[in-house]
Structures are given as C-alpha cells and as structure tokens.
Design a protein around this motif. Sequence first.
Motif, PDB file in Angstrom:
ATOM      1  N   ILE A 101       0.854  -1.184   0.000  1.00  0.00           N
ATOM      2  CA  ILE A 101       0.000   0.000   0.000  1.00  0.00           C
ATOM      3  C   ILE A 101       0.889   1.232   0.000  1.00  0.00           C
ATOM      4  CG2 ILE A 101      -1.581   1.392   1.393  1.00  0.00           C
ATOM      5  CD1 ILE A 101      -2.961  -0.876  -0.031  1.00  0.00           C
ATOM      6  N   VAL A 102       0.688   2.097  -1.002  1.00  0.00           N
ATOM      7  CA  VAL A 102       1.442   3.335  -1.130  1.00  0.00           C
ATOM      8  C   VAL A 102       0.470   4.501  -0.989  1.00  0.00           C
ATOM      9  CG1 VAL A 102       2.985   4.690  -2.595  1.00  0.00           C
ATOM     10  CG2 VAL A 102       3.043   2.179  -2.705  1.00  0.00           C
ATOM     11  N   ASN A 103       0.762   5.399  -0.064  1.00  0.00           N
ATOM     12  CA  ASN A 103      -0.093   6.558   0.189  1.00  0.00           C
ATOM     13  C   ASN A 103       0.486   7.787  -0.497  1.00  0.00           C
ATOM     14  OD1 ASN A 103      -0.286   4.716   2.814  1.00  0.00           O
ATOM     15  ND2 ASN A 103      -2.221   5.800   2.573  1.00  0.00           N
ATOM     16  N   ILE A 104      -0.302   8.387  -1.365  1.00  0.00           N
ATOM     17  CA  ILE A 104       0.131   9.566  -2.118  1.00  0.00           C
ATOM     18  C   ILE A 104      -0.611  10.796  -1.594  1.00  0.00           C
ATOM     19  CG2 ILE A 104       0.208  10.685  -4.373  1.00  0.00           C
ATOM     20  CD1 ILE A 104       2.088   8.277  -4.160  1.00  0.00           C
ATOM     21  N   ALA A 105       0.141  11.849  -1.307  1.00  0.00           N
ATOM     22  CA  ALA A 105      -0.433  13.124  -0.878  1.00  0.00           C
ATOM     23  C   ALA A 105       0.241  14.239  -1.664  1.00  0.00           C
ATOM     24  CB  ALA A 105      -0.232  13.322   0.622  1.00  0.00           C
ATOM     25  N   GLN A 106      -0.376  15.412  -1.645  1.00  0.00           N
ATOM     26  CA  GLN A 106       0.192  16.589  -2.308  1.00  0.00           C
ATOM     27  C   GLN A 106      -0.071  17.799  -1.432  1.00  0.00           C
ATOM     28  OE1 GLN A 106      -1.477  17.566  -6.213  1.00  0.00           O
ATOM     29  NE2 GLN A 106       0.559  18.058  -6.961  1.00  0.00           N
TER      30      GLN A 106
END
Length: 312
Positions: A285-290
Amino acid sequence: MRTRAFMQVDVFSETAYRGNPLAVVLDSEGLGDEAMQAFARWTNLSETTFLLPPTPEGRAQGADYRVRIFTPGGELPFAGHPTLGSCHAWLAAGGQPQQAGRVVQECAKGLVPLQQDARSGRLAFAAPSLSRSEIADAELAPVLQATGLQAGQVLARQKLNNGPEFWALLLDDPDTILAMQPDLMALHGLGMELAVAALYPQAGKTLIGRASREARAFDSASGQAPRAAEADVEVRVWFNAGTSLSEDPITGSLNASLAQWLLADGHLQAPYVASQGINLDRSGIVNIAQDAAGQVWVGGHVSAGIRGEVLL
C-alpha cells in the motif's frame, strides 16, 4: 572486515513480510564500491543500502545522513522503498534529525526530505524532480505484442524518469492489470522497465479486480494479516534482472513519478492510495499526498524483520 550494525526491513506494508524487503548496513564508513556491490549481490534483494555521514556540502544543506543504494547489478541514484526503509532504520538506530519532524536524506540524486506522521508513524518522502516524454506509436507496438495488450486498452502512456526510467502505461481496468502474463524475455529484449496502472471506479469499487485483491489478502478474523485498505489505483512493475525481467513487489520510485504524471494530467486527485504486489502475494500500500505548494509525497509503513550485525 569488522562488525557493522545491520537491519532488514519490510517497506510499504503494515504487516511484516507482506511488503518489499530491504537490507540496510547502518555503519558503512570505510567500505569501498566493490565491497558494497559484492554484499548487495549476496543479499540478492532488489536493493541493499549503505548508510554514511552526509558530505560536508550535504550537511551544510541540512542532510542528516547519506545513503548509497545498490541492486545486485549496480548502484542507483535514487529509489523509493530504499529511501523509506533506510530512514526507518536510521531513526530506529538512534538517528537524530537536525530539524524535528523532518529528515533529510542525501543520495546520488540529491537531497530528499522525509516526514513522519505523528499519529500513524508512517514515513513519506518528497517525490524528486521528474522528466517525462511521450512513447511513440512505433515504440509502443512491440510492448503491446510482448504484453498481450490491445492498443485500445492503453488510455495514456509516458516515459517517466526520476532517477530510474519507466515506460508507464495507464490501462483501462484493474482487471486487465491483474490478468497480465507478459512475455518477460521479449520485454527484456526491448531494454526497458515497464509499469502499468489502472484506476478503480470512484464509487462502489465492486469490480472483479477488487474481489480478486481482497481474496488474496489474509482474513483478519483468522488472526493473520489484515486485508489491505481499499485502493484507488492498481499498479504492477517489471524490472530488468539478469537475462530477463522480474516483477517488483512494491516500487516507491515508480509510484512517485506515476503520481506526478497522473496528478499533473488530471487523471487523479490527491490524496489517493495505490495497491501493488497482489500477483506476488504481497499487500503493498502506497499513500500519495500533495501539499499546498504542489509537492507530491509518497508514504508507506515500514517494519523491522531482522536486527543484528554483519561482518564487512
């Protein structure tokens, strides 16, 4: 040879041994290139890292430690899961960042900031600069032949380079990705690293792909590893390995460049969650935020599997 502190960690999974393993030599001063490469070949993991004090230039710019990243075949300027795993190991070994709540890693790519979520403990790194270009129709044709894909199943495509370069295809459906059985020798002959991604529907994620993903996850009621969180994107990646290609369990560098592409071109909005490794019986599981400045952050859990010493 002397005794050096060592850890092997598991990256991008809350459950140990369900993510992507990384070997970390915590005290690498005095080791030469040949010794590092020989040890990386011996561990036979996708990456092995060697931690060092930052260079004077790096320290002046805020670097807390320096890392060198080796595959069994050579050194990489940057890689994602080694960045998270090395930072976890450095902190676990007593590393103290110059700035509270922020760690700065120095690598061949440059300085990579990391941050840690105070509540979950999850680490995230700032996606490094990306260059990207189009994949021409003539270039795509042999890839389609080697993967068994049809041109209509490819919604978009780009060459993505943030250190490693990936040929990335955005496909029509997660089921298409999970069913792929590419000709690895044919892909290897094309001399490229291949990544594929597909979006899950934003409402009622009831596709067969989701059922397949969950069926492969352990049932939490049994006392084994919990099911993976619902994903917005399904990802698979194949790396060059020796005389053929091999599938990578979970790929931080690709997910970083993939996020920069998909967000910039409006295919997705942040935050989102990527799933990778199902076909290898992993639960990545990879969590992407900006953030408000537009910086993409790539996060994931890290757990220790082995602690000890090595003679190097």
